[in-house]
Scaffold this motif. Structure first.
Motif, PDB file in Angstrom:
ATOM      1  N   GLU A 233      28.577  41.427  33.106  1.00 57.25           N
ATOM      2  CA  GLU A 233      27.633  42.321  32.418  1.00 57.25           C
ATOM      3  C   GLU A 233      26.760  43.066  33.440  1.00 57.25           C
ATOM      4  O   GLU A 233      26.472  42.575  34.526  1.00 57.25           O
ATOM      5  N   ASP A 234      26.305  44.229  33.017  1.00 57.02           N
ATOM      6  CA  ASP A 234      25.461  45.037  33.891  1.00 57.02           C
ATOM      7  C   ASP A 234      24.168  44.318  34.248  1.00 57.02           C
ATOM      8  O   ASP A 234      23.661  44.440  35.351  1.00 57.02           O
ATOM      9  N   TYR A 235      23.605  43.572  33.271  1.00 64.41           N
ATOM     10  CA  TYR A 235      22.301  42.980  33.563  1.00 64.41           C
ATOM     11  C   TYR A 235      22.390  41.847  34.587  1.00 64.41           C
ATOM     12  O   TYR A 235      21.404  41.502  35.210  1.00 64.41           O
ATOM     13  N   ILE A 236      23.593  41.288  34.744  1.00 67.43           N
ATOM     14  CA  ILE A 236      23.771  40.297  35.809  1.00 67.43           C
ATOM     15  C   ILE A 236      23.725  41.008  37.162  1.00 67.43           C
ATOM     16  O   ILE A 236      23.104  40.547  38.109  1.00 67.43           O
ATOM     17  N   ARG A 237      24.360  42.179  37.226  1.00 68.86           N
ATOM     18  CA  ARG A 237      24.320  42.975  38.435  1.00 68.86           C
ATOM     19  C   ARG A 237      22.872  43.352  38.742  1.00 68.86           C
ATOM     20  O   ARG A 237      22.425  43.295  39.887  1.00 68.86           O
ATOM     21  N   THR A 238      22.123  43.696  37.683  1.00 66.10           N
ATOM     22  CA  THR A 238      20.714  44.040  37.874  1.00 66.10           C
ATOM     23  C   THR A 238      19.944  42.849  38.457  1.00 66.10           C
ATOM     24  O   THR A 238      19.155  42.986  39.381  1.00 66.10           O
ATOM     25  N   ARG A 240      21.059  40.481  40.187  1.00 65.15           N
ATOM     26  CA  ARG A 240      21.412  40.309  41.594  1.00 65.15           C
ATOM     27  C   ARG A 240      20.745  41.379  42.446  1.00 65.15           C
ATOM     28  O   ARG A 240      20.267  41.104  43.538  1.00 65.15           O
ATOM     29  N   ALA A 241      20.707  42.597  41.903  1.00 72.46           N
ATOM     30  CA  ALA A 241      20.126  43.696  42.657  1.00 72.46           C
ATOM     31  C   ALA A 241      18.636  43.456  42.904  1.00 72.46           C
ATOM     32  O   ALA A 241      18.063  43.966  43.849  1.00 72.46           O
ATOM     33  N   LYS A 242      18.024  42.670  42.034  1.00 73.94           N
ATOM     34  CA  LYS A 242      16.616  42.343  42.231  1.00 73.94           C
ATOM     35  C   LYS A 242      16.433  41.366  43.375  1.00 73.94           C
ATOM     36  O   LYS A 242      15.317  41.107  43.799  1.00 73.94           O
ATOM     37  N   GLY A 243      17.544  40.776  43.801  1.00 71.04           N
ATOM     38  CA  GLY A 243      17.460  39.822  44.894  1.00 71.04           C
ATOM     39  C   GLY A 243      17.334  38.387  44.421  1.00 71.04           C
ATOM     40  O   GLY A 243      17.012  37.492  45.197  1.00 71.04           O
TER      41      GLY A 243
ATOM     42  N   LEU B  66      23.990  47.683  48.790  1.00 70.05           N
ATOM     43  CA  LEU B  66      23.157  46.559  48.393  1.00 70.05           C
ATOM     44  C   LEU B  66      23.816  45.216  48.688  1.00 70.05           C
ATOM     45  O   LEU B  66      23.251  44.168  48.404  1.00 70.05           O
ATOM     46  N   LEU B  68      26.364  44.012  47.167  1.00 65.53           N
ATOM     47  CA  LEU B  68      26.604  43.351  45.888  1.00 65.53           C
ATOM     48  C   LEU B  68      28.075  43.063  45.624  1.00 65.53           C
ATOM     49  O   LEU B  68      28.422  42.561  44.574  1.00 65.53           O
ATOM     50  N   ARG B  99      17.397  42.601  49.113  1.00 69.89           N
ATOM     51  CA  ARG B  99      17.549  43.300  47.835  1.00 69.89           C
ATOM     52  C   ARG B  99      16.267  43.193  47.024  1.00 69.89           C
ATOM     53  O   ARG B  99      15.599  42.171  47.022  1.00 69.89           O
ATOM     54  N   GLY B 100      15.976  44.257  46.338  1.00 69.97           N
ATOM     55  CA  GLY B 100      14.794  44.224  45.492  1.00 69.97           C
ATOM     56  C   GLY B 100      13.545  44.621  46.258  1.00 69.97           C
ATOM     57  O   GLY B 100      12.704  45.356  45.762  1.00 69.97           O
ATOM     58  N   MET B 105      17.701  49.366  43.193  1.00 70.77           N
ATOM     59  CA  MET B 105      18.642  50.265  42.546  1.00 70.77           C
ATOM     60  C   MET B 105      18.253  50.528  41.098  1.00 70.77           C
ATOM     61  O   MET B 105      17.798  49.633  40.387  1.00 70.77           O
ATOM     62  N   PHE B 107      19.987  51.561  37.667  1.00 71.90           N
ATOM     63  CA  PHE B 107      21.364  51.615  37.173  1.00 71.90           C
ATOM     64  C   PHE B 107      21.532  52.654  36.105  1.00 71.90           C
ATOM     65  O   PHE B 107      20.581  53.108  35.472  1.00 71.90           O
ATOM     66  N   GLN B 108      22.802  52.943  35.901  1.00 70.49           N
ATOM     67  CA  GLN B 108      23.218  54.035  35.030  1.00 70.49           C
ATOM     68  C   GLN B 108      22.759  53.857  33.585  1.00 70.49           C
ATOM     69  O   GLN B 108      22.133  54.723  33.005  1.00 70.49           O
ATOM     70  N   SER B 113      21.867  47.311  31.368  1.00 72.91           N
ATOM     71  CA  SER B 113      21.480  46.803  32.673  1.00 72.91           C
ATOM     72  C   SER B 113      20.231  45.933  32.619  1.00 72.91           C
ATOM     73  O   SER B 113      19.827  45.378  33.619  1.00 72.91           O
ATOM     74  N   MET B 175      13.191  50.839  33.763  1.00 70.34           N
ATOM     75  CA  MET B 175      14.152  50.454  34.789  1.00 70.34           C
ATOM     76  C   MET B 175      13.655  50.903  36.170  1.00 70.34           C
ATOM     77  O   MET B 175      13.735  50.174  37.156  1.00 70.34           O
ATOM     78  N   MET B 178      10.903  48.759  37.268  1.00 70.92           N
ATOM     79  CA  MET B 178      11.409  47.492  37.777  1.00 70.92           C
ATOM     80  C   MET B 178      11.931  47.663  39.200  1.00 70.92           C
ATOM     81  O   MET B 178      11.658  46.854  40.078  1.00 70.92           O
TER      82      MET B 178
END
Lengths: 337, 350, 576
Positions: A233-238, A240-243, B66, B68, B99-100, B105, B107-108, B113, B175, B178
C-alpha cells in the motif's frame, strides 16, 4: 456512535426473530407443505411400536394439530413467560426463557443448552487464543519472509491444516499424544473448569490445538495474503519515507490494517464456534453444543434442534454485532459513513 | 580500483549529486532497467523538474533517492550524494535515519498515501517525534503549526480529523505539511497535483514554491506534465526509457528544446490559449519495454525524424552531450537539423 | 470419506506399532475365546470399570428403554422377574428366575401367569422389594406419553381394560390395573387377554424391574432409578456421564447370576466411536457399551495384528440384514419375480459391504440363525458356489414370471447407514446381471418406517419394490425375533416392521407357537414359519450379523452372553 449502536442492535434483534421464524418454519411448516400430516410429526415423539391412539394423544398434547402460527406464538411466549407441560406424576414448569421441551428426553431444552454451553465456550475460547496468536504470527512472518524456506514450510503446514479434516487430525493426535506418548491421558473427557482447572486445561489441550491447527492455518494464509497486500500500500511507503523503523512500519501501520479483515472473520468464526464446534466436539467426545446438536438431529429431537439453532444464531448475530462495533472503533471510515 | 575511481568517489560540491544511477529489477521475464545511467545535480533552494511519460523511470528514481527500494528485489548502483553523504552504499538504517528529516517526499495520491486509521495529526506527530526528541504536546503544537502553514483552516480542530474527512486539496496540503514537518533539505514531490482540479493545482504549486523559499530546500518535482514544471522549476530533466534524454534550464527547454521527445511532450502539454481540437499533439506509439531496451536510441521507434540519420538511431545509443552551457541532449540528429526542425516544423504547430 | 478412513486406519495402525500401547496387546485370551468361555476369569474386587458409550441412552428408566445394550446394562441396577442365565455358550439362552423364586406358573390356557418373589431382596435404601412395585413399573410402561420408548408387549397382551397410566390412577397406591394382581407382597399374577406360552420372556423385560411408587418422579426417575442390583447411581448427567457405586443393600445370596467386582462403574457418554475403539485397544477404556463391534478402521487393525486379534471375539447376534420384497408393488405380486430376486442376489458382495465374515457376519440363507432355538439350517434359494447369485435359476424364474428380459424397480435404503447403502449397491449390481434394473432411493433413518418404507401406502405409491432392512430380535427366541416381521396382523398404516409378509398360513403357525409350552416343539414351529416365509419369497436374507467385539486385557470376567443377543455380559465384569 450511539445512533450507530442502536441501529445495529435493532437489526440484530430483528435478524434473530427472522432466524427463529425460518427455523420454526423449516421444522414445522415445510413438513406439512411436503405432505406430512401432524400425526406423522407426532409419530416422531412416540416409541418404536406405538399405536395410532398414542400418536393421536401426543399430537394433541404437543399442539401439533394447531396452526403453525399458533405453535410459533406459543414457542415465543414460552421464551418470554415460560410454559407448563403435563407429564408423568407432576406438571413440569419450564421457566423462561423456555426454548421448548424435549419430548424425547423429557427435559426442558434451555437448562440442557446452558449445561452444554461451558464446554463449547472452553473449547472455542482456548482454541481461538491459540489460533489467533499462532496463525497471525505465522502469517506475518511468512509475508515478511516471502519466498524463504520459513515461508514455504509454514504455508505447507498451513495447507495441511486447511485441508486435513478434523476427525482425521483429531483422532491422530489422540492416538499419538494420549495413547502412545500418554501426555494427556484424560483427553477425550471433559472436566469442568470449576471442578479442576488443571485437568480441564490438560484434557482440552489436544482439542484446542487440533481445532487451532485448522483455524490457525486459515488465519496464517489470510494474514499472509493481507499482509502482502498491505505492505504494497502507498501509506506503507509513506511510513517508510518518514523514516520510521521497519518494526514500527510493520506493527503500527501494516499489521493494524491487515488485522481489520482478519478480525471480522475471527468474530464470525468465534460466533459460529460458540454455536457448537460440531466436528471437534464429536471427535474429542466433548459434550458441547455441537455434539448436542448432532445427537438431537440423530434423535429427531426437534425442540432441541430448534433450541441449538437459536443459540447458534444468537452467537453469530452477537459476534457480528461486536465485530461491527469493533470495526467502527478500529476503522474511522466505518464510523462516520 | 584505479586512482581515477578513487578521486571520483570523493564528495562533490553540489548539495545533491546523482552519478550514473542504475536501478534494475530482476524478474522472471528478464532484467527490468527502470533507471539506466542517470546523472544530475541540484543545489539548495533550487528546483529540478523530472519529466517523462509513465514508465520512464522517474518515480523509480525518486524512490531510489530516498533509498526506498527493497534491496532484495532491486539492484541499485551508481552514487547518490546528499550533503556529503552517499546513499546507495549506506546501510539501510543510515538511509532510514536520513529519511523524513534530511529528505522527504510528497506522494502522488494523498488519500492512499496516508494511513486511513490514523488522524492527520497523529501521522504528522509520528514523523516529527521520530526525528525530534519532544513531548507529544509539543509535537502536536508543531503539527497544528504545520497545518496552519500549508493553509488548512482551523488547524487546531482539523488536526484530529482522519484523511478521508479532508477534501483532495486539503489532503495534499496535509501531505505537504507532513513532508515538511521535519524541515527537510531535499523535498521530492511525485506528481503532487495529478489528482487535483486545476485551481487547486495552482494553489498547491504556489504553496510548494512559497515553502521552498521559506525553508530554502532543494526540490525535485516529478511529473508527466510540463505545465507543472514550467511554473516551478529552475531546471528540467526529460527522462525516456530510464535515461535522461535532455537536460537544461527551464528557459532552454521551453524555448529551444532539441530532443524530439521533448518536442512531443511540449506538444501534448495542455495550453489554455489554444483551442481544444488543435491543442494536443500526442506522441505516437507507446513507451518502450524496459526489459528489452532497443539497442540504439530508445525513442527511435517513435521518432518521426529517426530516418534522417541513416539508421544510426537503430544501432547506436546516443550519448548525452552538452550542446550549450547547462543544456544537454542525447540525440543523433545534427544540431542544425534539430534547430531547423524545431523552428520550422514543430514550433509552429504548438 | 472412504479414502480418509483408509488413510486413518493406516496412520493409526502405524501408531499402534510404536509402543506405548503395549498394555493393549497383553492378556492371555484367544480369538473368539469369549464366545465359549469366560476370559480373564477373576473374582478380585476393586477398581473402576471404564465404559464408553458412543450414543445416548433412550432412557435409563426401566419403563422407557428399548436398546439391547441398555437391557444388558440395566441388570446392574435393576432386577426383573426372570433373566437369561449368565454363562457363556448355548446355556445362556436359558431363562432363569431373578426376582422370582421360579419361572412362571401358568394356567392351562396360558392366560394366567404367577410368580413368587424371593425373600430378602432390598432396594438400595434398604427397604424390601414388594410384588406391588413390579406391578407398578408394568403400569408405568403402559403410559406411552410419559415413557414412549419401551416395548409394548405388556400393553398388547395384558387385559388392560383401558388402563392407560398410573399417573391418572385414582386408586390408593396407584395399583388400579386389574390385569395384574398382587395377592400379597411376594406374589404377582398376570392375566393375559390371549394365550401366550412364552411369557417368561416378557418377565425378563426391564418392565418388570420394581419401581417403588413413593420414589417415582415420572420423567425424572431415569436420573436415579432406585437400584435392586449390585450397583446404584451415584451421579448421572444425561448425555455426559453416569457414575455408579456398589449397592451395599444388594445381597448376593438372593442373586446367583450377578457379580459385584469393581468398586465403581463409570460410563462416559457421547464418546467418539472411532476414538472409543482406540481407547479399547490402547487400554484406556474397558468396554464399549453399545456392543456393535469395532468400526472399520479399528476392525482392520485388529484383524491384521495377532496380538490384538486374540483379544477379539466375532460374536454372533440375533440380527438379520435382509431385503424385504413388497408384494404390493408389481411385478413382485408374482412369486416368481420375487424368487428371481432371491436367486440373483449377490450375497457375497453384500456381506463384503457389511465388513466381511469377521466384523460383518455370515451369509444368511433363511430367517433364523443359530442363536434362535429351533433353528434349522435351510437354503431354499442357493445362490451359487460363492454366493454371488445364480443367474441361470434367476432367469428361469423371470421366464415363469413373464418378464424374461427383466424389469425396473426401486431399492430403498437409509441415508445415514453407509453399510446398508453399499449393500444396496451390491444388490443393484447383482440384479443387473439378470436384467432387473433397480434405482436406489435413500431416506432418512429417523422416518424410514414411519413415513417411507414402513408406510404401505407410500411404498405402493412410490413403487419401493425392494426395501433394505435390518432386524434384531428383542430376545433370541422365535416370537421375540420373528413375530414383528412376519405376522401380517401387525401391519398398520405406518411405522411397520413387517414390510409385506402376508400369509395366513404363517399367521396360523404363529398362533400355534404362542400356545406351545414345550420349548423344543415351539422352536420347531418357528422353524416351520421360517421355511414358509422363505417359500413365499417375501424376504431375501443375506447376512446373519456378527460383531467384532474387543475385550481389553484390563476387562476381567468377559464373555459373550447369547441370551443378550451376543453382547458381553455387563453384570459379570471386573477390572482386577
Amino acid at each position: 456512535m450511539v445512533n450507530f449502536l442502536i441501529r445495529r442492535l435493532l437489526a440484530a434483534i430483528a435478524l434473530l426473530i427472522i432466524v427463529s421464524m425460518v427455523t420454526f418454519a423449516i421444522f414445522f411448516l415445510v413438513p406439512r407443505l411436503t405432505g406430512a400430516s401432524s400425526a406423522d410429526l407426532a409419530s416422531r415423539y412416540v416409541g418404536k411400536s406405538a399405536g395410532p391412539q398414542a400418536i393421536h394423544e401426543v399430537e394433541i398434547r404437543l399442539g401439533l394439530n394447531r396452526p403453525v402460527v399458533v405453535q410459533y406464538w406459543n414457542f415465543v411466549k414460552g421464551i418470554i413467560v415460560g410454559a407448563h407441560y403435563d407429564f408423568g406424576p407432576s406438571k413440569v414448569y419450564c421457566a423462561p426463557p423456555c426454548f421448548g421441551y424435549s419430548f424425547i428426553n423429557q427435559t426442558p431444552v434451555w437448562p440442557d443448552l446452558l449445561d452444554r454451553l461451558p464446554v463449547t465456550l472452553s473449547l472455542a475460547a482456548g482454541a481461538a487464543v491459540i489460533w489467533l496468536v499462532f496463525g497471525v504470527t505465522t502469517g506475518v512472518i511468512s509475508a515478511l519472509k516471502r519466498g524463504s524456506a520459513v515461508d514455504r514450510a509454514s504455508m505447507g503446514v498451513a495447507l495441511a491444516g486447511v485441508s486435513l479434516p478434523i476427525f482425521f487430525t483429531g483422532l491422530l493426535s489422540l492416538a499419538i499424544f494420549r495413547d502412545n506418548l500418554q501426555w494427556f491421558p484424560g483427553a477425550g473427557t471433559y472436566v469442568g473448569f470449576t471442578q479442576n482447572p488443571a485437568t480441564w486445561a490438560a484434557n482440552l489441550v489436544l482439542p484446542w490445538v487440533t481445532l487451532a491447527f485448522m483455524q490457525g492455518a486459515l488465519y496464517a494464509r489470510l494474514t499472509r495474503a493481507g499482509m502482502l497486500e498491505t505492505m504494497g500500500e502507498d501509506y506503507i511507503r509513506t511510513a517508510r519515507a518518514k523514516g520510521l523503523p521497519e518494526r514500527v512500519v510493520i506493527t503500527r501501520h501494516a499489521l493494524r490494517a491487515t488485522l481489520t479483515p482478519v478480525l471480522t472473520i475471527f468474530g464470525i468464526d468465534l460466533g459460529t464456534l460458540l454455536g457448537g464446534a460440531v466436528l471437534t466436539e464429536g471427535t474429542f467426545s466433548l459434550p458441547g453444543l455441537g455434539k448436542f446438536a448432532i445427537d438431537s438431529i440423530n434423535n429427531n429431537d426437534l425442540p432441541r434442534v430448534l433450541g441449538v439453532v437459536m443459540i447458534g444464531a444468537f452467537f453469530i448475530v452477537l459476534a457480528n454485532l461486536v465485530v461491527d462495533i469493533l470495526y467502527a472503533v478500529i476503522d474511522p471510515r466505518v464510523r462516520l459513513s | 580500483m584505479t586512482d581515477e575511481d578513487a578521486t571520483a568517489v570523493q564528495a562533490p560540491k553540489p548539495f545533491l549529486e546523482v552519478r550514473d544511477l542504475r536501478i534494475h529489477f530482476p524478474t522472471d521475464d528478464g532484467l527490468v532497467r527502470s533507471v539506466d545511467g542517470l546523472s544530475f545535480s541540484l543545489e539548495r533552494g533550487r528546483t529540478l523538474g523530472i519529466v517523462g511519460e509513465s514508465g520512464s523511470g522517474k518515480s523509480v528514481t525518486s524512490l531510489g533517492l530516498l533509498g526506498l527500494h527493497n534491496r532484495k528485489n532491486a539492484r541499485v548502483s551508481g552514487e547518490i550524494w546528499l550533503d556529503g553523504q552517499e546513499i546507495v552504499g549506506s546501510s539501510a538504517d543510515q538511509v532510514r535515519r536520513m529519511r523524513g528529516r534530511k529528505m522527504s517526499m510528497i506522494f502522488q495520491d494523498p488519500l492512499s498515501s496516508m494511513h486511513p486509521f490514523y488522524t492527520i495529526g497523529a501521522q504528522i506527530i509520528e514523523a516529527y517525534r521520530l526525528h525530534n526528541d519532544v513531548s507529544k504536546q509539543v509535537a502536536r503544537k508543531h503539527a497544528i503549526d504545520m497545518l496552519d502553514r500549508v493553509g488548512i483552516p482551523q488547524p487546531d480542530r482539523r488536526v484530529d480529523d482522519y484523511p478521508h474527512q479532508f477534501s483532495g486539496g486539503m489532503r495534499q496540503r496535509a501531505m505537504i505539511a507532513m513532508a515538511l514537518s521535519c524541515d527537510p533539505e531535499l523535498l521530492i514531490a511525485d506528481e503532487p497535483t495529478t489528482a487535483l482540479d486545476v485551481t487547486v493545482q495552482a494553489q498547491i504549486l504556489d504553496l510548494i514554491r512559497d515553502l521552498q523559499q521559506e525553508f530554502n530546500s532543494a526540490v525535485i518535482i516529478i511529473t508527466h506534465d510540463l505545465g507543472v514544471v514550467a511554473e516551478l522549476s529552475d531546471d528540467i530533466l526529460v527522462m525516456y526509457g530510464g535515461r535522461c534524454v535532455e537536460y537544461g534550464d527551464v528557459e532552454e527547454i521551453f524555448h529551444s528544446p532539441e530532443h524530439p521527445y521533448t518536442w512531443g511532450l511540449l506538444g501534448s502539454m495542455p495550453r489554455l490559449d489554444r483551442d481544444r481540437s488543435e491543442r494536443l499533439l500526442p506522441i505516437k506509439g507507446s513507451p518502450p519495454s524496459l526489459i528489452n531496451v532497443p539497442q540504439g536510441c530508445a525513442f527511435s521507434p517513435r521518432c518521426a525524424y529517426a530516418e534522417l540519420n541513416q539508421g544510426r538511431s537503430e544501432t547506436e545509443r546516443p550519448e548525452l552531450r552538452e550542446i550549450s552551457p547547462g543544456h544537454r541532449v542525447a540525440c543523433h540528429l545534427d544540431r542544425e537539423d534539430r534547430r531547423r526542425l524545431w523552428d520550422e516544423e514543430v514550433r509552429p504547430k504548438l | 470419506m472412504a479414502a480418509v478412513g483408509a488413510a486413518l486406519a493406516l496412520a493409526l495402525a502405524a501408531c499402534g506399532g510404536t509402543g506405548g500401547s503395549t498394555s493393549s496387546s497383553g492378556g492371555n485370551g484367544k480369538f473368539n475365546e469369549g464366545i465359549t468361555s469366560v476370559v480373564n476369569a477373576s473374582t478380585k474386587t476393586g477398581g473402576t470399570l471404564r465404559i464408553g458409550n458412543a450414543v445416548e441412552w433412550d432412557s435409563t428408566d426401566p419403563a422407557d428403554t428399548y436398546y439391547g445394550w441398555s437391557w444388558d446394562f440395566i441388570r446392574l441396577y435393576g432386577r426383573a422377574l426372570t433373566m437369561f442365565k449368565t454363562v457363556p455358550g448355548q446355556a445362556g439362552l436359558q431363562l432363569v428366575p431373578d426376582l422370582a423364586q421360579n419361572l412362571g406358573e401358568h394356567s392351562a390356557d396360558f392366560k394366567t401367569w404367577t410368580y413368587k418373589l424371593k425373600q430378602g431382596v432390598k432396594y438400595e435404601d434398604g427397604t424390601p422389594v414388594r410384588a406391588q412395585d413390579v406391578k407398578y413399573d408394568v403400569e408405568r410402561t403402559l403410559d406411552k406419553n410419559t415413557f414412549p420408548d419401551g416395548p409394548t408387549y405388556f400393553g398388547d397382551f395384558l387385559d388392560t381394560k383401558g388402563y392407560s397410566s398410573p399417573y391418572k390412577d385414582k386408586t390408593p397406591g396407584k395399583l388400579g390395573l386389574k390385569a395384574i394382581e398382587t395377592p400379597d407382597d411376594n406374589t404377582i399374577v398376570f392375566h393375559l387377554k390371549k394365550p401366550f406360552a412364552g411369557f417368561d420372556y416378557f418377565a425378563m423385560l426391564p418392565a418388570t424391574i420394581p419401581v417403588p411408587q413413593a420414589k417415582d418422579t415420572g420423567t425424572n426417575y431415569k436420573l436415579h432409578p432406585v437400584s435392586t442390583g449390585p450397583y446404584k447411581f451415584e451421579s448421572y448427567t444425561p448425555g455426559k456421564q453416569l457414575n455408579m457405586v456398589r449397592n451395599t443393600n444388594w445381597d448376593p445370596s438372593t442373586d446367583p447370576n450377578r457379580k459385584q467386582l469393581p468398586d465403581r462403574i463409570q460410563v462416559q457418554i457421547g464418546v467418539n466411536a472411532d476414538d472409543l475403539d482406540n481407547r479399547l485397544i490402547a487400554g484406556s477404556a474397558d468396554m464399549d457399551i453399545q456392543g456393535l463391534g469395532l468400526g472399520a478402521a479399528a476392525a482392520a487393525k485388529v484383524q491384521s495384528n495377532a496380538n490384538l486379534k486374540k483379544n477379539a471375539d466375532s460374536a454372533a447376534t440375533a440380527r438379520l440384514d435382509y431385503v424385504a420384497i413388497s408384494s404390493s408393488v408389481p411385478p413382485f405380486d408374482n412369486v416368481h419375480c420375487r424368487k428371481a430376486v432371491e436367486y440373483a442376489t449377490d450375497k457375497q458382495a453384500m456381506q463384503t459391504a457389511y465388513g466381511g465374515p469377521l466384523s460383518g457376519g455370515d451369509v444368511a440363507t433363511h430367517l433364523m440363525m443359530p442363536l434362535i432355538p429351533g433353528n434349522q439350517d435351510i437354503n431354499p434359494y442357493p445362490s451359487g458356489a460363492d454366493n454371488h447369485g445364480d443367474v441361470a435359476k434367476a432367469k428361469q424364474e423371470l421366464q415363469a414370471c413373464n418378464k424374461p428380459n427383466g424389469f425396473n424397480t426401486i431399492i430403498s435404503a437409509r441415508t445415514e447407514r453407509p453399510k446398508e447403502i453399499n449393500a444396496a449397491l451390491a444388490l443393484q449390481q447383482g440384479l443387473k446381471k439378470v436384467g432387473i434394473n433397480a434405482e436406489i432411493k435413500k431416506y432418512p433413518t429417523g422416518d424410514y418406517f414411519k413415513l417411507y418404507a414402513g408406510n404401505p401406502e407410500y411404498v405402493k405409491k412410490n413403487g419401493l419394490g425392494l426395501i433394505m432392512m435390518s432386524w434384531g430380535a428383542d430376545w433370541p427366541e422365535g416370537f421375540g425375533y420373528l413375530q414383528q416381521i412376519v405376522d401380517s396382523r401387525v401391519i398398520r398404516s405406518a411405522g411397520n416392521t413387517n414390510l409385506g409378509v402376508k400369509d395366513p398360513a404363517v399367521d396360523q403357525l404363529i398362533d400355534k407357537a404362542t400356545v406351545t409350552a414345550d420349548t423344543t416343539a415351539r422352536g420347531a414351529l418357528w422353524a416351520q414359519i421360517d421355511a414358509k416365509v422363505m417359500d413365499d419369497a417375501y424376504i431375501v436374507p443375506f447376512l446373519d450379523e456378527k460383531h467384532l467385539l474387543y475385550r481389553p486385557p484390563s476387562a476381567k470376567n468377559v464373555y459373550v452372553n447369547q441370551g443378550l443377543n451376543g453382547y458381553y455380559d455387563y453384570a459379570q465384569l471386573g477390572v482386577k
